[in-house]
Design a protein around this motif. Structure first.
Motif, short mmCIF file in Angstrom:
data_model
loop_
_atom_site.label_atom_id
_atom_site.label_comp_id
_atom_site.label_asym_id
_atom_site.label_seq_id
_atom_site.Cartn_x
_atom_site.Cartn_y
_atom_site.Cartn_z
N ILE A 13 0.54 -3.12 -0.99
CA ILE A 13 1.10 -2.07 -0.13
C ILE A 13 0.02 -1.51 0.79
O ILE A 13 0.21 -1.40 2.00
N GLN A 16 -1.07 -4.00 3.47
CA GLN A 16 -0.07 -4.09 4.54
C GLN A 16 -0.17 -2.90 5.48
O GLN A 16 -0.07 -3.04 6.70
N LEU A 17 -0.35 -1.72 4.92
CA LEU A 17 -0.44 -0.52 5.75
C LEU A 17 -1.69 -0.54 6.62
O LEU A 17 -1.67 -0.08 7.76
N GLN A 29 8.53 -3.85 6.72
CA GLN A 29 7.44 -3.36 5.89
C GLN A 29 7.91 -2.25 4.96
O GLN A 29 7.51 -2.18 3.80
N ASN A 32 9.87 -3.82 2.17
CA ASN A 32 8.94 -4.48 1.26
C ASN A 32 8.26 -3.45 0.37
O ASN A 32 8.11 -3.66 -0.84
N THR A 33 7.84 -2.34 0.95
CA THR A 33 7.19 -1.28 0.19
C THR A 33 8.16 -0.70 -0.83
O THR A 33 7.79 -0.46 -1.99
N LYS A 36 8.45 -3.10 -3.81
CA LYS A 36 7.26 -3.05 -4.65
C LYS A 36 7.23 -1.76 -5.49
O LYS A 36 6.90 -1.79 -6.68
N VAL A 77 9.95 6.84 0.82
CA VAL A 77 10.07 5.55 1.52
C VAL A 77 11.52 5.31 1.90
O VAL A 77 11.82 4.87 3.02
N LEU A 124 0.55 7.63 -1.00
CA LEU A 124 1.62 6.94 -0.30
C LEU A 124 2.73 7.92 0.08
O LEU A 124 3.29 7.83 1.18
#
Length: 129
Positions: A13, A16-17, A29, A32-33, A36, A77, A124
């Motif tokens: 994560i 990717q960020l 993204q 995907n986050t 995960k 998220v 996050l």
């Protein structure tokens, strides 16, 4: 649970960020986050139940906090996905991400991962304000 089951998704994560170049995280993204984080949440809940069965109350407290942090982060998220909002990745966040990746490597070696996981979830969640 192995340390990597929790730390590897965090490393993915954060990596990717860090790669976001135009200061905007796209929907793929974010999805995907979310996936995960859902997997991390399931692992944390499993570990919480194990700690409860073992009557290891110190671990129960840590895992309860980690589960709560993960649920809050996952909600942020999901809100970002719904809003398809722009999430700022500024130089300060990038520096903190690099530090986090270094802490993940240290935690892998020392096996002290749950405290780090709690801190990472807080970071996050702040990104997805």
């Amino acid at each position: 649970m192995t340390t990597n089951n929790i730390l590897d998704p965090f490393a993915e994560i954060i990596s990717q960020l860090q790669e976001v170049t135009d200061k905007q995280i796209d929907l793929e993204q974010l999805n995907n986050t979310e996936e995960k984080l859902r997997n991390i949440l399931f692992q944390l809940q499993f570990e919480l139940v194990n700690a409860q069965h073992q009557k290891n109350w110190e671990e129960v407290n840590k895992f309860e906090l980690a589960v709560s942090e993960c649920q809050l982060t996952l909600n942020k998220v999901r809100a970002a996905i719904i809003n398809v909002s722009i999430i700022g990745i500024n130089p300060k966040n990038r520096a903190q991400m690099q530090q986090i990746l270094e802490e993940i490597e240290t935690a892998r070696k020392t096996q002290v991962y749950i405290d780090l996981a709690i801190r990472l979830l807080g970071f996050l969640r702040r990104l997805f304000l």
